[in-house]
Write an enzyme that holds these catalytic residues in place. Structure first.
Site, PDB file in Angstrom:
ATOM      1  CE1 TYR A   1      -4.147   1.483  -0.210  1.00  0.00           C
ATOM      2  CE2 TYR A   1      -3.649   2.560   1.866  1.00  0.00           C
ATOM      3  CZ  TYR A   1      -4.451   2.408   0.762  1.00  0.00           C
ATOM      4  OH  TYR A   1      -5.568   3.213   0.630  1.00  0.00           O
TER       5      TYR A   1
ATOM      6  CE  LYS B   1      -7.247   6.237   1.034  1.00  0.00           C
ATOM      7  NZ  LYS B   1      -8.123   7.139   0.259  1.00  0.00           N
TER       8      LYS B   1
END
Ligand code: NAD
Length: 265
Positions: free
Chosen positions: A156, A163
């Protein structure tokens, strides 16, 4: 009577029928909201118009192009909204783009890092800055995040860092805009089969593991997220701001996620 009768708002991020933004659009329209939808490029315009036609007649009076990294397009969009809607009650930000979604984070280039932060985090600030002056009777801004902003999820990488910045932005924006009755919150969704999701290396395994080991033993779907989004837009959540709510079948609270089938003692 719908929960959102009389509310008007803007949803960024409908790309196809798998999009989380489409789940939000369906829930919000079902509850009586009037929507403006955006699309990024010509190819997406056709898809978004086709999807919008599936909602109740009159639910989507405005469909317009908007690249959130282009100030001129965002300004033009809000001018149109002002003319057609007069005011805004909500903005749903379902926008992300990241590069380098495989391998080690330590190898991520600055360019990949920068574009991920720009599109996946800063666009929320842009969206809020433009929407706030139209939220004359207060409002609700909702964005989409993922647990990879808090914990390390393989591959990720810069999306996770984006995020983390996005969730921090939720808190700073909530503090700035609360005085005007504008709430800012995030929904942290479990892995959901979308075009963006499929761009992450090993994503389908992640989805399977998540569904097998979550307390509810099922995966996350766009309608689950859409219904929580409706709650955040509604007055029922009027006392909640600066928060992140997980819609992930309870996966986030596990210390050591283990599929039940593999537990032998
Ligand atoms: P998606 O590919 O359907 O949606 C992503 C959207 O972002 C697309 O509509 C795309 O056009 C839009 N976008 C990208 N760059 C943009 C820009 N510059 N300006 C305006 N729009 C832009 O995928 P999705 O999974 O529905 O993603 C929506 C949000 O949900 C993202 O923030 C994503 O990180 C988040 N999320 C997804 C999952 C998942 O597993 N799919 C889990 C948690 C959070």
């Amino acid at each position: 009577m719908g929960l959102l009768d009389g509310k008007k708002g803007l949803i960024y991020g409908v790309r196809n029928e798998w999009s989380i933004a489409w789940g939000c659009a369906q829930s919000l329209a079902r509850e009586g909201a009037t929507l403006a939808l955006t699309y990024l490029g010509e190819r997406e315009e056709k898809d978004v118009r086709k999807l919008a036609a599936k909602l109740d007649e009159g639910a989507v009076p405005l469909i317009a192009p908007c690249d959130l990294t282009d100030e001129a397009q965002v300004t033009a969009l809000h001018q149109q909204i002002k003319e057609q809607f007069g005011a805004l009650d909500f903005v749903i930000h379902c926008v992300a783009f990241a590069k380098g979604l495989s391998g080690r984070y330590v190898d991520v280039s600055y360019d990949d890092f920068a574009v991920s932060l720009q599109v996946s985090s800063y666009t929320l600030v842009t969206a809020a800055r433009h929407a706030a002056p139209l939220m004359t009777r207060g409002g609700s801004i909702v964005t989409l995040t993922y647990i990879g902003g808090e914990r390390v999820i393989p591959n990720y990488n810069a999306a996770g860092i984006s995020k983390a910045a996005l969730e921090s932005s939720v808190r700073y924006l909530a503090n700035d805009l609360g005085v005007d009755g504008i709430r800012v919150n995030a929904i942290s969704a479990g892995p959901t089969k979308t075009l963006s999701g499929k761009g992450i290396s090993g994503f389908s395994n992640m989805m399977k593991f998540h569904a097998a080991s979550s307390p509810l033993r099922h995966g996350t779907t766009i309608d689950q997220v859409g219904d929580v989004c409706a709650f955040f837009v509604s007055d029922w959540s009027r006392g909640v701001t600066g928060d992140v709510l997980f819609v992930d079948s309870g996966y986030h609270m596990l210390g050591m996620p283990t599929p039940a089938e593999t537990i032998t003692e």
